[in-house]
Design a protein around this motif. Structure first.
Motif, mmCIF file in Angstrom:
data_model
loop_
_atom_site.group_PDB
_atom_site.id
_atom_site.type_symbol
_atom_site.label_atom_id
_atom_site.label_comp_id
_atom_site.label_asym_id
_atom_site.label_seq_id
_atom_site.Cartn_x
_atom_site.Cartn_y
_atom_site.Cartn_z
ATOM 1 N N SER A 1 -65.691 -0.504 -32.033
ATOM 2 C CA SER A 1 -66.396 -1.154 -30.929
ATOM 3 C C SER A 1 -65.431 -1.569 -29.817
ATOM 4 C CB SER A 1 -67.139 -2.384 -31.434
ATOM 5 O OG SER A 1 -67.668 -3.124 -30.350
ATOM 6 N N LYS A 2 -65.812 -1.264 -28.570
ATOM 7 C CA LYS A 2 -64.999 -1.673 -27.430
ATOM 8 C C LYS A 2 -64.883 -3.191 -27.372
ATOM 9 C CE LYS A 2 -64.169 2.408 -25.724
ATOM 10 N NZ LYS A 2 -62.795 2.961 -25.679
ATOM 11 N N ASN A 3 -65.902 -3.872 -27.871
ATOM 12 C CA ASN A 3 -65.869 -5.339 -27.872
ATOM 13 C C ASN A 3 -64.753 -5.864 -28.775
ATOM 14 O OD1 ASN A 3 -68.111 -5.774 -26.122
ATOM 15 N ND2 ASN A 3 -69.475 -5.225 -27.814
ATOM 16 N N TRP A 4 -64.444 -5.144 -29.836
ATOM 17 C CA TRP A 4 -63.364 -5.571 -30.716
ATOM 18 C C TRP A 4 -62.018 -5.396 -30.038
ATOM 19 C CZ3 TRP A 4 -65.198 -2.581 -35.717
ATOM 20 C CH2 TRP A 4 -66.451 -3.092 -36.092
ATOM 21 N N GLU A 5 -61.863 -4.256 -29.357
ATOM 22 C CA GLU A 5 -60.611 -4.011 -28.650
ATOM 23 C C GLU A 5 -60.448 -4.970 -27.481
ATOM 24 O OE1 GLU A 5 -60.871 0.047 -27.484
ATOM 25 O OE2 GLU A 5 -60.373 0.839 -29.471
ATOM 26 N N ARG A 6 -61.565 -5.204 -26.775
ATOM 27 C CA ARG A 6 -61.513 -6.070 -25.593
ATOM 28 C C ARG A 6 -61.286 -7.521 -25.971
ATOM 29 N NH1 ARG A 6 -66.401 -5.111 -23.903
ATOM 30 N NH2 ARG A 6 -65.797 -3.112 -22.967
ATOM 31 N N ASN A 7 -61.756 -7.911 -27.149
ATOM 32 C CA ASN A 7 -61.659 -9.307 -27.571
ATOM 33 C C ASN A 7 -60.682 -9.486 -28.728
ATOM 34 O OD1 ASN A 7 -63.901 -10.727 -25.952
ATOM 35 N ND2 ASN A 7 -64.959 -8.952 -26.798
ATOM 36 N N ALA A 8 -59.661 -8.653 -28.756
ATOM 37 C CA ALA A 8 -58.692 -8.748 -29.852
ATOM 38 C C ALA A 8 -58.042 -10.122 -29.905
ATOM 39 C CB ALA A 8 -57.625 -7.664 -29.693
ATOM 40 N N ASP A 9 -57.712 -10.661 -28.723
ATOM 41 C CA ASP A 9 -57.093 -11.992 -28.687
ATOM 42 C C ASP A 9 -58.065 -13.055 -29.172
ATOM 43 O OD1 ASP A 9 -54.803 -10.875 -27.695
ATOM 44 O OD2 ASP A 9 -55.272 -11.295 -25.605
ATOM 45 N N LYS A 10 -59.335 -12.916 -28.783
ATOM 46 C CA LYS A 10 -60.343 -13.892 -29.197
ATOM 47 C C LYS A 10 -60.536 -13.849 -30.714
ATOM 48 C CE LYS A 10 -65.183 -15.169 -28.504
ATOM 49 N NZ LYS A 10 -66.454 -14.819 -27.815
ATOM 50 N N ILE A 11 -60.530 -12.646 -31.273
ATOM 51 C CA ILE A 11 -60.676 -12.505 -32.723
ATOM 52 C C ILE A 11 -59.526 -13.194 -33.436
ATOM 53 C CG2 ILE A 11 -60.609 -10.838 -34.619
ATOM 54 C CD1 ILE A 11 -62.096 -8.886 -32.798
ATOM 55 N N SER A 12 -58.307 -13.013 -32.902
ATOM 56 C CA SER A 12 -57.142 -13.640 -33.515
ATOM 57 C C SER A 12 -57.240 -15.150 -33.460
ATOM 58 C CB SER A 12 -55.861 -13.169 -32.809
ATOM 59 O OG SER A 12 -55.670 -11.789 -33.016
ATOM 60 N N ARG A 13 -57.709 -15.670 -32.309
ATOM 61 C CA ARG A 13 -57.807 -17.125 -32.169
ATOM 62 C C ARG A 13 -58.863 -17.698 -33.101
ATOM 63 N NH1 ARG A 13 -57.543 -15.964 -26.598
ATOM 64 N NH2 ARG A 13 -59.772 -16.318 -26.408
ATOM 65 N N GLN A 14 -59.995 -17.008 -33.228
ATOM 66 C CA GLN A 14 -61.062 -17.526 -34.081
ATOM 67 C C GLN A 14 -60.701 -17.400 -35.558
ATOM 68 O OE1 GLN A 14 -64.946 -16.040 -33.235
ATOM 69 N NE2 GLN A 14 -64.846 -16.480 -31.055
ATOM 70 N N ALA A 15 -59.947 -16.354 -35.874
ATOM 71 C CA ALA A 15 -59.586 -16.155 -37.271
ATOM 72 C C ALA A 15 -58.475 -17.084 -37.707
ATOM 73 C CB ALA A 15 -59.166 -14.703 -37.498
ATOM 74 N N ALA A 16 -57.599 -17.418 -36.765
ATOM 75 C CA ALA A 16 -56.468 -18.275 -37.104
ATOM 76 C C ALA A 16 -56.922 -19.720 -37.217
ATOM 77 C CB ALA A 16 -55.386 -18.157 -36.035
ATOM 78 N N PRO A 17 -56.400 -20.483 -38.179
ATOM 79 C CA PRO A 17 -56.787 -21.893 -38.308
ATOM 80 C C PRO A 17 -56.296 -22.697 -37.126
ATOM 81 C CG PRO A 17 -54.916 -21.402 -39.714
ATOM 82 C CD PRO A 17 -55.388 -20.087 -39.155
ATOM 83 N N SER A 18 -57.110 -23.626 -36.720
ATOM 84 C CA SER A 18 -56.711 -24.464 -35.591
ATOM 85 C C SER A 18 -55.618 -25.420 -36.015
ATOM 86 C CB SER A 18 -57.914 -25.255 -35.070
ATOM 87 O OG SER A 18 -58.442 -26.068 -36.105
ATOM 88 N N ARG A 19 -54.700 -25.653 -35.123
ATOM 89 C CA ARG A 19 -53.603 -26.557 -35.421
ATOM 90 C C ARG A 19 -53.832 -27.890 -34.721
ATOM 91 N NH1 ARG A 19 -48.260 -22.678 -34.600
ATOM 92 N NH2 ARG A 19 -48.802 -21.123 -36.185
ATOM 93 N N PRO A 20 -53.744 -28.982 -35.468
ATOM 94 C CA PRO A 20 -53.932 -30.277 -34.822
ATOM 95 C C PRO A 20 -52.849 -30.527 -33.791
ATOM 96 C CG PRO A 20 -53.024 -30.552 -37.023
ATOM 97 C CD PRO A 20 -53.389 -29.097 -36.884
ATOM 98 N N ARG A 21 -53.288 -31.074 -32.692
ATOM 99 C CA ARG A 21 -52.317 -31.397 -31.651
ATOM 100 C C ARG A 21 -51.476 -32.599 -32.052
ATOM 101 N NH1 ARG A 21 -55.556 -30.930 -25.886
ATOM 102 N NH2 ARG A 21 -56.050 -28.683 -26.032
ATOM 103 N N ARG A 22 -50.230 -32.496 -31.781
ATOM 104 C CA ARG A 22 -49.348 -33.619 -32.082
ATOM 105 C C ARG A 22 -49.470 -34.659 -30.984
ATOM 106 N NH1 ARG A 22 -43.645 -30.714 -33.871
ATOM 107 N NH2 ARG A 22 -44.463 -29.608 -35.718
ATOM 108 N N SER A 23 -49.634 -35.891 -31.432
ATOM 109 C CA SER A 23 -49.694 -36.970 -30.451
ATOM 110 C C SER A 23 -48.311 -37.228 -29.893
ATOM 111 C CB SER A 23 -50.242 -38.250 -31.099
ATOM 112 O OG SER A 23 -49.420 -38.617 -32.191
ATOM 113 N N ARG A 24 -48.293 -37.320 -28.604
ATOM 114 C CA ARG A 24 -47.011 -37.550 -27.956
ATOM 115 C C ARG A 24 -46.751 -39.043 -27.771
ATOM 116 N NH1 ARG A 24 -46.727 -33.118 -23.027
ATOM 117 N NH2 ARG A 24 -46.854 -31.230 -24.335
#
Length: 250
Positions: free
Chosen positions: A147-170
Motif C-alpha cells: 500500500s502506498k499509504n504504508w510507504e507514505r506513512n512509514a514515519d507515522k507507523i514507526s512513531r505509533q509502533a514505538a512506545p512513547s517516552r515520558p518527557r523529563r521534567s526540566r
C-alpha cells in the motif's frame, strides 16, 4: 536434503531482533563456503550476538530454510548459491508468511496495517515497529507492491509502533550570578626618603602560615627596618592612602 514436509509448522513469528540487511549479508557469508554446514546452529553463527542468533534461527525454521533439526533445506541452498533466485525466493516467503497484511490490498491505511499486524502476529510496540521494518524491506527487495499509504506513512507507523517516552521534567534555570572579582589589593608600606631622593614602597604578598623561621626573620626584619627608619624621620610621613593598600596592576 529435507523437504518442506520436514519443516516445523508452528505459527510464524515475524523477525524483529534482526534486520533484513543482516539476513542478506548472512547469505553472502554462507556463499563464501563451498558447501553449507550439516546444521545451522549457534556455533556456525558465531559472528552474531546471542539474541540475534535466536531470532535468526527462528526465522530459518519458520520459513523452511532449515528443518526442525536445523538441517539446511534445498530452499536455503537455492537462496545462498543462486543470487538471481534470491528475489524469487524472498517473494515466495513474504507472500506465504505475511499474507494477512498483504491481503489488506494496495489502498490499506497505516492504521489497518498496525491493527492487522497485532491481530495476526500478536506483536505491538517496539517489537512490531522492528518487525514491520523487516517486512517492508523484504517486500521491496522482492518487488512486491504494498500500500502506498504504508510507504507514505512509514514515519507515522514507526512513531505509533514505538512506545512513547515520558518527557523529563526540566529543573528551573537558575540565573548565573556574576562572581565577585578577586581582590587584587595588597598591603603596602611606603617610606619617604629623608634627602628627597624619592620614596620606597614595599608590597607584601605572603602566606604567614607557610613561612619558615628563616623567612620570618627576613620578612619581619625588613618591616622592622621600615618602621625604624620612619620613626627616625618623623617629618617624612607618606599619605595615609599610600600606607594602606596599593592596587595590583601587574
Amino acid at each position: 536434503m529435507a523437504t518442506n514436509e520436514d519443516v516445523t509448522t508452528s505459527t510464524f513469528v515475524p523477525p524483529y531482533n534482526l534486520t533484513f540487511g543482516v539476513f542478506m549479508s548472512s547469505l553472502d557469508r554462507m556463499a563464501g563456503d563451498e558447501a553449507l554446514p550439516s546444521v545451522i546452529d549457534r556455533s556456525y553463527l558465531h559472528w552474531m550476538p546471542g539474541t540475534v542468533q535466536s531470532n535468526y534461527l527462528s526465522l530459518f525454521r519458520k520459513t523452511g530454510l532449515i528443518d526442525s533439526n536445523d538441517v539446511p533445506t534445498q530452499l536455503l541452498h537455492d537462496i545462498v548459491y543462486n543470487q538471481d533466485a534470491r528475489p524469487i525466493v524472498v517473494e515466495r516467503l513474504v507472500r506465504e508468511h505475511y499474507a494477512p497484511v498483504l491481503d489488506l490490498g494496495p489502498y490499506a491505511t497505516a492504521q489497518q496495517l498496525l491493527d492487522t499486524w497485532r491481530e495476526s502476529f500478536g506483536q505491538s510496540g517496539e517489537t512490531r515497529r522492528k518487525a514491520i521494518r523487516f517486512f517492508m524491506q523484504a517486500a521491496k527487495f522482492a518487488g512486491i507492491t504494498v500500500s502506498k499509504n504504508w510507504e507514505r506513512n512509514a514515519d507515522k507507523i514507526s512513531r505509533q509502533a514505538a512506545p512513547s517516552r515520558p518527557r523529563r521534567s526540566r529543573a528551573p534555570r537558575v540565573p548565573k550570578q556574576a562572581s565577585a572579582p578577586e581582590s587584587t589589593s595588597r598591603p603596602t608600606e611606603t617610606v619617604i626618603l629623608a634627602e628627597g631622593a624619592g620614596k620606597l614602597s614595599l608590597g607584601v604578598e605572603i602566606d604567614p602560615l607557610k613561612l619558615t623561621e628563616e623567612d620570618r626573620k627576613f620578612v619581619f626584619g625588613i618591616i622592622d627596618s621600615i618602621h625604624s627608619y620612619r620613626e627616625a624621620h618623623p617629618g617624612n610621613e607618606p599619605d595615609v592612602t599610600s600606607r594602606e593598600t596599593d592596587s595590583d596592576t601587574d
